[in-house]
Design an enzyme around this catalytic site. Structure first.
Site, PDB file in Angstrom:
ATOM      1  N   ALA A  88      54.637  48.890  50.200  1.00 32.08           N
ATOM      2  CA  ALA A  88      54.359  47.726  49.357  1.00 32.08           C
ATOM      3  C   ALA A  88      52.920  47.826  48.870  1.00 32.08           C
ATOM      4  O   ALA A  88      51.976  47.726  49.656  1.00 32.08           O
ATOM      5  CB  ALA A  88      54.572  46.442  50.141  1.00 32.08           C
ATOM      6  N   SER A 104      49.941  46.382  46.864  1.00 33.91           N
ATOM      7  CA  SER A 104      49.387  45.174  46.250  1.00 33.91           C
ATOM      8  C   SER A 104      48.384  45.496  45.160  1.00 33.91           C
ATOM      9  O   SER A 104      48.053  44.646  44.340  1.00 33.91           O
ATOM     10  CB  SER A 104      48.709  44.315  47.316  1.00 33.91           C
ATOM     11  OG  SER A 104      47.559  44.980  47.813  1.00 33.91           O
ATOM     12  N   GLY A 105      47.866  46.730  45.167  1.00 35.51           N
ATOM     13  CA  GLY A 105      46.786  47.082  44.258  1.00 35.51           C
ATOM     14  C   GLY A 105      45.423  46.959  44.900  1.00 35.51           C
ATOM     15  O   GLY A 105      44.399  47.112  44.235  1.00 35.51           O
ATOM     16  N   GLY A 106      45.402  46.695  46.209  1.00 34.52           N
ATOM     17  CA  GLY A 106      44.146  46.586  46.939  1.00 34.52           C
ATOM     18  C   GLY A 106      43.860  47.830  47.756  1.00 34.52           C
ATOM     19  O   GLY A 106      44.675  48.753  47.834  1.00 34.52           O
ATOM     20  N   CYS A 157      55.476  33.680  51.656  1.00 32.52           N
ATOM     21  CA  CYS A 157      55.709  34.890  50.871  1.00 32.52           C
ATOM     22  C   CYS A 157      56.036  36.065  51.787  1.00 32.52           C
ATOM     23  O   CYS A 157      56.949  36.853  51.504  1.00 32.52           O
ATOM     24  CB  CYS A 157      54.489  35.202  50.008  1.00 32.52           C
ATOM     25  SG  CYS A 157      54.727  36.579  48.873  1.00 32.52           S
ATOM     26  N   CYS A 192      47.843  33.025  44.750  1.00 34.94           N
ATOM     27  CA  CYS A 192      48.040  33.847  43.555  1.00 34.94           C
ATOM     28  C   CYS A 192      48.652  33.075  42.390  1.00 34.94           C
ATOM     29  O   CYS A 192      48.411  33.415  41.234  1.00 34.94           O
ATOM     30  CB  CYS A 192      48.885  35.079  43.892  1.00 34.94           C
ATOM     31  SG  CYS A 192      50.586  34.727  44.382  1.00 34.94           S
TER      32      CYS A 192
END
EC number: 2.8.1.13
Length: 361
Positions: free
Chosen positions: A6, A8-10, A101, A194
């Site tokens: 997964a 997240s882009g972090g 979430c 978010c």
């Protein structure tokens, strides 16, 4: 092993993906699209689900030479997370949308789809570990430990998960990202809600719930002022009450109770916030020891205080009661109560499971 990471882009999920590749797994990266609003960006917020985040995740996967996909979970997210957030506030609760979430989307929905497509496991960049017996433990990096927000998943889901960076200190993660040449190495951590990128939760709830006037009263029932909606307040809140009538001793007031049915918000002293009894339902089990009567520790907010307690868990009734050894302040309905067993070894504390707080005394 076929592993779905997964992304997240972090920086955390970037390094988690790199470690999964280095471990020899067959890896693909997936970014979860949780919003239909394609204009939502990270420019003025620190959320985790923007177009910029998706682009960052794609760049990391390209650098690692692994496939990258964006999976649309926006409808599920709207119902299970945003809808639950609004409904909970309308009931006078204080929900944590990040926990919801994790519970409904990042593990349950993602795992269902991943397993259906033949993947063996999902890896994430969370700070927690899984021991040799398959049970979740706190990260040894106490400042970054995320076992609290993972305490809402099930043991069946945990059995198909792993956390490649779980015990690594954050500075080391950033250094590792730099060595890989990842663009996310210095990217700030996300912490905003978010779906509220401007951070104005009250304005969002006002649009979603609407005006529901009620009264702020003291613990004696004396009316102090009218309000526009109980959703404006949370247990333990001190700022923004704007009550003109001072207390007799000049001490500050705190929100101590919210009755959404009548719209009544009660304020009192800091001492009035202390609770020693917690009731919870919607139980999630991560360890067989979470049953019957036992001693453990409880945490009721992310990075909050940990308090010893005696627990009674009735699995059949989907209910647990906690008698705290010392008072906790600011405990609200809707928060998660996550239970822990102190570590018997050099690893982090054992996560037993959780419940959603439905009552306090």
């Amino acid at each position: 092993m076929r592993v779905l990471v997964a992304m997240s882009g972090g920086v955390d999920s970037s390094v988690a993906a790199a470690r999964a590749v280095e471990a020899g797994h067959d890896v693909i990266g997936v970014h979860l699209a949780l919003h239909k609003d394609a204009q939502q960006t990270r420019e003025k917020a620190r959320g985790c689900c923007s177009l910029e985040d998706s682009a960052d995740a794609r760049r990391i996967c390209d650098k690692l030479g692994i496939p990258f996909y964006v999976w649309d979970f926006s409808e599920e997210f709207k119902e299970a997370v945003i809808g639950d957030f609004v409904d909970s506030y309308a009931r006078g609760e204080t929900p944590n949308p990040c926990l919801r979430c994790n519970e409904k989307i990042k593990f349950a929905a993602l795992l269902r789809k991943g397993m259906a497509l033949g993947f063996d496991a999902v890896a994430t960049g969370h700070y927690a570990t899984i021991d040799s017996d398959g049970y979740m433990r706190r990260s040894l990096d106490e400042n970054k430990d995320q076992s609290y927000v993972l305490g809402v998943i099930t043991k069946e889901e945990l059995d198909h998960c792993f956390f490649p960076i779980g015990d690594t200190p954050k500075p080391q993660i950033r250094e590792e990202a730099k060595r890989h040449g990842f663009s996310t190495a210095a990217k700030p951590d996300s912490y905003d809600i978010c779906f509220i990128p401007d951070g104005n939760t009250q304005a969002f709830l006002g649009r979603s719930i609407g005006l529901r006037p009620g009264m702020i009263v003291d613990t004696e029932g004396n009316e102090l002022k009218e309000h526009d909606g109980a959703w404006n307040y949370t247990i333990g809140q001190r700022k923004g009450l704007d009550i003109k009538t001072p207390t007799a001793d000049g001490s500050p007031r705190y929100v101590t109770d919210i009755d959404a049915a009548t719209g009544t918000v009660t304020v009192g002293s800091r001492a009035d916030l202390a609770v020693t009894h917690i009731e919870a339902d919607r139980l999630k089990y991560l360890h067989p020891a979470m049953e019957g009567d036992f001693d453990c520790e409880v945490q009721v907010r992310a990075h909050g205080s940990v308090v010893p307690c005696h627990a009674h868990v009735d699995r059949e009734a989907d209910r647990m009661t906690l008698e705290l050894n010392e008072p906790l302040s600011g405990v609200a309905r809707g928060q998660a109560a996550v239970l822990y067993l102190p570590s018997p070894d050099e690893l982090g504390d054992i996560v037993l499971g959780s419940g959603t707080i439905c009552g306090t005394e």
